[in-house]
Write a protein that holds these residues in place. Structure first.
Motif, PDB file in Angstrom:
ATOM      1  N   PRO A  27      -8.195  -3.664  -2.596  1.00  0.00           N
ATOM      2  CA  PRO A  27      -9.014  -2.507  -2.220  1.00  0.00           C
ATOM      3  C   PRO A  27      -8.981  -1.387  -3.258  1.00  0.00           C
ATOM      4  CG  PRO A  27      -7.689  -3.246  -0.368  1.00  0.00           C
ATOM      5  CD  PRO A  27      -7.186  -3.984  -1.573  1.00  0.00           C
ATOM      6  N   LYS A  60      -3.233   2.169  -1.260  1.00  0.00           N
ATOM      7  CA  LYS A  60      -3.991   0.948  -0.994  1.00  0.00           C
ATOM      8  C   LYS A  60      -3.316  -0.214  -1.687  1.00  0.00           C
ATOM      9  CE  LYS A  60      -8.417   3.461  -1.051  1.00  0.00           C
ATOM     10  NZ  LYS A  60      -9.726   3.551  -1.736  1.00  0.00           N
ATOM     11  N   ALA A 117       0.816  -1.214   0.000  1.00  0.00           N
ATOM     12  CA  ALA A 117       0.000   0.000   0.000  1.00  0.00           C
ATOM     13  C   ALA A 117       0.850   1.265   0.000  1.00  0.00           C
ATOM     14  CB  ALA A 117      -0.940  -0.012   1.208  1.00  0.00           C
ATOM     15  N   SER A 167     -13.080   5.832  -4.980  1.00  0.00           N
ATOM     16  CA  SER A 167     -13.060   5.068  -3.739  1.00  0.00           C
ATOM     17  C   SER A 167     -14.439   4.647  -3.272  1.00  0.00           C
ATOM     18  CB  SER A 167     -12.405   5.912  -2.635  1.00  0.00           C
ATOM     19  OG  SER A 167     -13.105   7.134  -2.461  1.00  0.00           O
TER      20      SER A 167
END
Length: 317
Positions: free
Chosen positions: A68, A64, A57, A251
């Motif tokens: 994700p 991320k 990440a 997101s």
């Protein structure tokens, strides 16, 4: 008296002219070239995407890990494409049926030409239309939906004041895929055997019942093919989505279709981030492109399976 017996059909080897051999060779070469290009693209995406998939990440710009990062983009891509398909399929079937069986011949030809011309409009024009005309005019409708249907999760709000939502993008995508779907459905409808249509009408069916009983069963596999081609176009659209959709890094995973909190799509996200990306961020974007490649492949594979399963019932047989 003896009779000379003709050779059994199929025993003699067929004579192939030079033109036939050249055409067969070119066709085979084109097919192999397509497969080679497809394999090359898959290998490139896999090799370049693996470092992005395994990156931590803290090594990429999004902050991320890969799953994700890509999951909201997959959700947004599928959501926009499916809504566009739900809007475009009934309209395409209706327009194609009107052009092929209901409109006067001259009017049908004019409408057919106009629909075909829509396919030549560049994506940037659809994007400009969406952001300058469609989104501002849909904003009051989104406010009405929030006030009157806000109890439904799709219209929970708060409504985007500028109208730049995932629903607006889906409508733009529906208009973009409409020409190719309409053109394919129109040609399939026109190939319905005339005797089938006349038999249905002779038995007392109305024109709609004739279409339902004679045309749609004949054209079912063609309609599925048209829908899957439109879905493939919607999944991969980049510029129009990037221009219309109000989103940052994609997101949000939400069913709300009218708010500013929108999921992004894979293609639009790559177009927006790639110019400033570097290092493993580039590999992560390429890996998301690999995911889109796999999704598109699975969609086309499913469409091919559906068409093959129903080909014995299609008009081609």
């Amino acid at each position: 008296m003896t009779s000379t017996q003709a050779p059994a059909p199929g025993k003699a080897a067929p004579v192939r002219r030079p033109g036939d051999r050249v055409f067969a060779g070119l066709s085979l070469s084109a097919g192999l070239l397509i497969l080679a290009i497809l394999a090359g693209v898959a290998i490139f995406l896999t090799v370049q995407g693996i470092p992005g998939i395994t990156a931590g990440a803290d090594e990429v710009k999004s902050g991320k890990s890969f799953l994700p990062f890509v999951w909201p983009l997959v959700f947004g891509t599928l959501l926009a494409a499916i809504i566009a398909l739900l809007i475009a399929v009934p309209v395409a079937i209706g327009v194609a049926l009107f052009i092929s069986h209901y409109s006067p011949r001259r009017l049908g030809q004019v409408l057919g030409y106009l629909v075909d011309l829509l396919a030549a409009v560049p994506s940037v024009v659809y994007g400009l239309w969406g952001i300058q005309f469609l989104a501002p005019n849909l904003a009051p409708s989104y406010a009405w939906l929030e006030d009157n249907l806000g109890f439904i999760p799709f219209f929970a709000g708060p409504a985007a004041s500028g109208g730049r939502t995932i629903l607006t993008v889906s409508i733009v995508l529906a208009v973009m895929i409409l020409p190719i779907m309409t053109a394919i459905c129109r040609e399939i409808f026109l190939q319905t055997p005339r005797l089938h249509e006349e038999a249905a009408l002779a038995l007392g069916a109305t024109r709609w019942e004739m279409a339902r009983l004679a045309i749609f069963p004949y054209a079912r596999s063609g309609i599925v093919s048209a829908a899957m081609l439109g879905l493939g176009r919607a999944l991969g659209e980049t510029l129009a989505v990037a221009m219309v959709l109000s989103v940052g890094v994609g997101s949000a995973v939400t069913a709300n279709l009218i708010s500013n909190d929108n999921p992004n799509t894979i293609a639009a996200n790559i177009a927006l981030i790639f110019p400033e990306a570097s290092g493993l961020t580039v590999n992560a974007l390429i890996a998301s492109g690999l995911v889109l490649f796999v999704i598109t492949f699975l969609v086309n594979f499913a469409a091919r399976s559906i068409v093959d399963r129903r080909k014995e019932f299609s008009g081609a047989n």
